[in-house]
Design an enzyme around this catalytic site. Sequence first.
Site, PDB file in Angstrom:
ATOM      1  N   ASP A   9      10.834  26.183 -32.769  1.00 28.73           N
ATOM      2  CA  ASP A   9       9.423  25.768 -32.816  1.00 28.73           C
ATOM      3  C   ASP A   9       8.561  26.730 -33.625  1.00 28.73           C
ATOM      4  O   ASP A   9       7.368  26.865 -33.377  1.00 28.73           O
ATOM      5  CB  ASP A   9       8.835  25.637 -31.395  1.00 28.73           C
ATOM      6  CG  ASP A   9       9.675  24.757 -30.496  1.00 28.73           C
ATOM      7  OD1 ASP A   9       9.974  23.632 -30.906  1.00 28.73           O
ATOM      8  OD2 ASP A   9      10.035  25.201 -29.388  1.00 28.73           O
ATOM      9  N   HIS A  61      10.355  18.258 -35.926  1.00 27.44           N
ATOM     10  CA  HIS A  61       9.506  18.862 -36.947  1.00 27.44           C
ATOM     11  C   HIS A  61       8.221  18.052 -37.045  1.00 27.44           C
ATOM     12  O   HIS A  61       8.256  16.854 -37.311  1.00 27.44           O
ATOM     13  CB  HIS A  61      10.204  18.866 -38.306  1.00 27.44           C
ATOM     14  CG  HIS A  61      11.356  19.814 -38.382  1.00 27.44           C
ATOM     15  ND1 HIS A  61      11.345  21.043 -37.761  1.00 27.44           N
ATOM     16  CD2 HIS A  61      12.548  19.731 -39.017  1.00 27.44           C
ATOM     17  CE1 HIS A  61      12.488  21.664 -38.013  1.00 27.44           C
ATOM     18  NE2 HIS A  61      13.233  20.886 -38.764  1.00 27.44           N
TER      19      HIS A  61
END
Length: 432
Positions: free
Chosen positions: A13, A41
């Site tokens: 992340d 994403h």
Amino acid sequence: MPNVVVVGAQWGDEGKGKIVDLLTQYADVVVRFQGGNNAGHTLVVGGEKTVLHLIPSGILHPGKSCVIGNGVVIDPEVLVLEIDRLKAKGALKDDGQLVVSLDAHVIMPWHKAIDVAREQAMGEGKIGTTGRGIGPTYEDKVARRGLRIRDLLDEARLARKVKERAALAREELARLGAKLELDEPALVKRYAELGRRVAGYATDVSIWLHRALQQGKSLLFEGAQGTMLDVDHGTYPFVTSSNTVAGNAVVGCGLGPTAVDYVLGISKAYSTRVGGGPYPTELKDETGERLRKLGGEYGATTGRPRRTGWLDALALRYAVRVNGLSGIAMTKLDVLTGFDTVKIAVGYRLDGKVLDEMPSDPEVIERCTPVYEELPGWTEKLEHLRTWDDLPPRARAYVKRVEELAGVKVVGCSVGADRGETILVENPFLAR
């Protein structure tokens, strides 16, 4: 043009998707080499948000080819859904823009059922799996009993393999006190149909990429998750089921190590983690909640809140070492705006001693407390800034200190969510 690998330098992340999206303009091909749809994403271009779980971030760039390598595990339902959504946006055309490895393993319904049943059976010892069947699929791959994309293209072969593997799955689920409700003939028909949907994209990716290199094309390898979640080099067993480090980039697509020229690690200006496992700089107070809210720290795949904390220089230095990082791109620097002081963990305190390297044993890491270095914060907004010299002096000092502690140059900073809100000090594609 060199070939560049982008990997997460923390626990995932980190904002890899945005950086890959930015760098794609300099590459001809974007390659995904590991993981599955447990990664998400989130890209913001022109104010429009797009979330991708399987297809590489570069798909939003016209004229670029995107490759899903053999190291990725694919849920064909998710892949087809992403294909349809991108086609509806006009972002994907059937012209060789997307290439999928015939040898990528397939996530089947029993993999998800086993994933969930195991996690429930673990009680308080839960790892924090997303329940998407990633781990069990990799297990079948290593056990040499998995199904691959090529198996979906032959219905008779698919039926035979489904029958064999479903029987084993039922046995395992029974031991876990769960059942597998499965209409095998219907499943075979559905997955054969999914196979027909992806057949036009499926090929031998190793040959395809080798020819691309022979034609002088440049590659951008896009990693998923992060270094500290690597199955070998992460905080095992609180890790993912694949190798997330740069060394796996070529293994996961059928090339050799000489194909890589530059390795870029992505790190937030602070840190986050999802799921269980040691996390020395975690903040369980108002500061941690403030970082979570300002940074929008909720999973793109699961939506669950991320654990938050200050930047850990020991973990970052570890990522530099195991990936052989050439440079670091720091994301979400803007999130730290407004803090009176910002902190960096420069050591761990353990049994009266101060460690300057991260221990390899996660149970030892759990016993460590961070030793912080404090730097003065800044109040200026960063989103509109586009050059290094535009940054406030205190923000520059923070970045330079991270650079010193990591032992590698910070070549770029993200100062906002949009693709354009990025300061690039050194372009990896122009660095040689």
